[in-house]
Design an enzyme around this catalytic site. Sequence first.
Site, PDB file in Angstrom:
ATOM      1  N   THR A 187       0.862  -1.187   0.000  1.00 41.40           N
ATOM      2  CA  THR A 187       0.000   0.000   0.000  1.00 41.40           C
ATOM      3  C   THR A 187       0.896   1.235   0.000  1.00 41.40           C
ATOM      4  O   THR A 187       2.074   1.146   0.354  1.00 41.40           O
ATOM      5  CB  THR A 187      -0.883   0.045   1.268  1.00 41.40           C
ATOM      6  OG1 THR A 187      -0.011   0.056   2.403  1.00 41.40           O
ATOM      7  CG2 THR A 187      -1.803  -1.149   1.358  1.00 41.40           C
ATOM      8  N   GLU A 332      -5.626  -3.914  -1.543  1.00 45.81           N
ATOM      9  CA  GLU A 332      -6.046  -5.100  -0.800  1.00 45.81           C
ATOM     10  C   GLU A 332      -7.090  -5.937  -1.536  1.00 45.81           C
ATOM     11  O   GLU A 332      -7.488  -6.993  -1.046  1.00 45.81           O
ATOM     12  CB  GLU A 332      -6.622  -4.674   0.569  1.00 45.81           C
ATOM     13  CG  GLU A 332      -5.580  -4.137   1.548  1.00 45.81           C
ATOM     14  CD  GLU A 332      -5.329  -2.630   1.415  1.00 45.81           C
ATOM     15  OE1 GLU A 332      -5.649  -2.074   0.347  1.00 45.81           O
ATOM     16  OE2 GLU A 332      -4.815  -2.022   2.369  1.00 45.81           O
TER      17      GLU A 332
HETATM   18  P1  AMP Z   1      -4.953   2.147  -3.505  1.00 49.87           P
HETATM   19  O1  AMP Z   1      -4.857   0.962  -2.642  1.00 49.87           O
HETATM   20  O2  AMP Z   1      -3.752   3.039  -3.438  1.00 49.87           O
HETATM   21  O3  AMP Z   1      -5.302   1.826  -4.902  1.00 49.87           O
HETATM   22  O4  AMP Z   1      -6.133   3.034  -2.947  1.00 49.87           O
HETATM   23  C1  AMP Z   1      -7.427   2.507  -2.770  1.00 49.87           C
HETATM   24  C2  AMP Z   1      -8.374   3.612  -2.460  1.00 49.87           C
HETATM   25  O5  AMP Z   1      -8.585   4.435  -3.601  1.00 49.87           O
HETATM   26  C3  AMP Z   1      -9.765   3.140  -2.092  1.00 49.87           C
HETATM   27  O6  AMP Z   1      -9.847   2.712  -0.760  1.00 49.87           O
HETATM   28  C4  AMP Z   1     -10.588   4.378  -2.367  1.00 49.87           C
HETATM   29  O7  AMP Z   1     -10.477   5.303  -1.304  1.00 49.87           O
HETATM   30  C5  AMP Z   1      -9.888   4.958  -3.570  1.00 49.87           C
HETATM   31  N1  AMP Z   1     -10.618   4.574  -4.802  1.00 49.87           N
HETATM   32  C6  AMP Z   1     -10.343   3.580  -5.643  1.00 49.87           C
HETATM   33  N2  AMP Z   1     -11.216   3.573  -6.673  1.00 49.87           N
HETATM   34  C7  AMP Z   1     -12.071   4.593  -6.464  1.00 49.87           C
HETATM   35  C8  AMP Z   1     -13.207   5.111  -7.159  1.00 49.87           C
HETATM   36  N3  AMP Z   1     -13.627   4.591  -8.308  1.00 49.87           N
HETATM   37  N4  AMP Z   1     -13.848   6.169  -6.630  1.00 49.87           N
HETATM   38  C9  AMP Z   1     -13.442   6.727  -5.466  1.00 49.87           C
HETATM   39  N5  AMP Z   1     -12.374   6.299  -4.771  1.00 49.87           N
HETATM   40  C10 AMP Z   1     -11.696   5.235  -5.259  1.00 49.87           C
END
Ligand code: AMP
Length: 539
Positions: A187, A332
């Site tokens: 992450t 995750e």
């Molecule tokens: P990461 O693990 O860095 O890809 O971040 C994941 C986070 O990105 C999620 O928990 C959301 O907060 C945000 N996220 C991913 N896809 C979306 C989406 N389509 N709309 C809004 N937030 C998103």
Amino acid sequence: MLQAGLMMDRPLLISGIIEHAAAQFGDVEVVSRETHGPLFRYTYEQCAARSRKLANALKGLGLEAGSAVGSIAWNNHRHLEAYFAVSGSGMVMHTCNPRLAPQQLIYIINHAEDAAMLFDSTFAPLIKGIAPYCPKVKNWICLSDAANMPAIEGVSMVCYEDLIAPHSELFDWPEFDERSGAALCYTSGTTGNPKGALYSHRAIVINAISGCLPGILSLSPSDAILPVVPMFHINAWCIPYAAPIGGARLVLPGPRLDGASLYELMEGERVTVSAGVPTIWLGLMQYVEEHGLRFSTMKRTGVGGSAMPAALIAKFVDNYGVEVRHGWGMTETTAVATMSCLSPKNRELSPVEQHAVIARQGKSVFGTEIKVVDEYGATLPRDGVAQGELMVRGQWIVSGYYKGEVSPLVDGWFPTGDIATIDAHGVMQIRDRAKDVIKTGGEWISSIDLESAAMGHPAVAMAAVIGVKHPKWDERPLLFVVRKPGKTVEREEILAFLTERVAKWWVPDDVIFLEALPVGGAGKVQKGDLRKQYGGVFS
Ligand code: AMP
């Protein structure tokens, strides 16, 4: 008593993906933009042969099943070969995000115990800086031919092409438990150290098959897919595995992700599908609009990673005929866990209403289940109004973090840290990250909704909203705007625009114009940086 099914128990392994593509779509092309030189092109058959050569080479280096092999690399053909060779041999492919701070990179490389590191020559200065702090990495392998090898003082490295050249194109892929670790991705670690999600072969293969479904990316031999989402971020949403399963041409963009370069590749390679974060599509759309261009082959694009504003969806769909597949997922969740879609009833709505449906994050994909819970863990109604923490479970959701001592699960569900609603049809909408939601006078404001509304203004290129400490209301929203090149717009006009679109008490207390927003490794706006700098402006 249960009857045992009488089906073969063949494991779902990543080696099976590339061998399937070699056998069934052997002449389908993989096109790759390299750090140096012209576009590289070959076939899945050749990709499989070179993956086997690399598997032999890694074995020759003394690496064995269970070893971790890191990569710091763009989306290109050598990185793709590593995806298959490393995991296919039973090793763990640890993709590292080069945009992490060097200290974090060092942390994850040591934590994963990477025994070898594959890197693109672009990252030579980075490698020089981190190599002395990564003692377990015994082999630094530059993804290059001999002619373009960089010199890195103090680091003894080998050239990828020299490494694989003497090895055979034949390799007996081992068979093992499909639950074994195949790939590792950390992450981004905005709070505390990054945490590792260790994807199993089974999780990746099932997820990649689902990526080919018509409602997801719909990948088949009629398609050419360009994953803009990096191979160092959640395995490029599993597209490098899904494309060879579906038989789609794979077009890898290398290091050039600006609007002009992407457009040139999309047109030149007759790309039909793409996938990436909204900031990438903003850049592409700006370039296409400024130059009065059209897409001649693009049919649809997957988007996720942060919320896709309805105004941008409208442009793709209405002005350019490109369908938007808006998904939600996180490190995750292996890749996409929910996907927006229009039901037959939705298709009777006006275009604006349809875009609003697509702007929601959609229904859980088969293989995942979702629910929202209140602060005591009680499941909230699916009424589209009750909002709480989004919980997810399924076949490709983490059960724990790599070397993590405490399970993150609550009653078998993974708490996402996202605040969401789910409606009676199962459509999920992310309202905010728990840490980004703005609490004002005891009520919640969604920063995502405010940003989406601000992005609807024709002079706004990018917008971000944070909650800022306020003596009376606890927090109030503060809006940051990046103007489109050559456009002028001032505070009052933006606030008036928003007053017509959101509740009065949602309208931000101020607007700050910036040249650019701070964007992190995965192309997402770093609200933490904005909070650090501006969090006290109303105090
Ligand atoms: P990461 O693990 O860095 O890809 O971040 C994941 C986070 O990105 C999620 O928990 C959301 O907060 C945000 N996220 C991913 N896809 C979306 C989406 N389509 N709309 C809004 N937030 C998103």
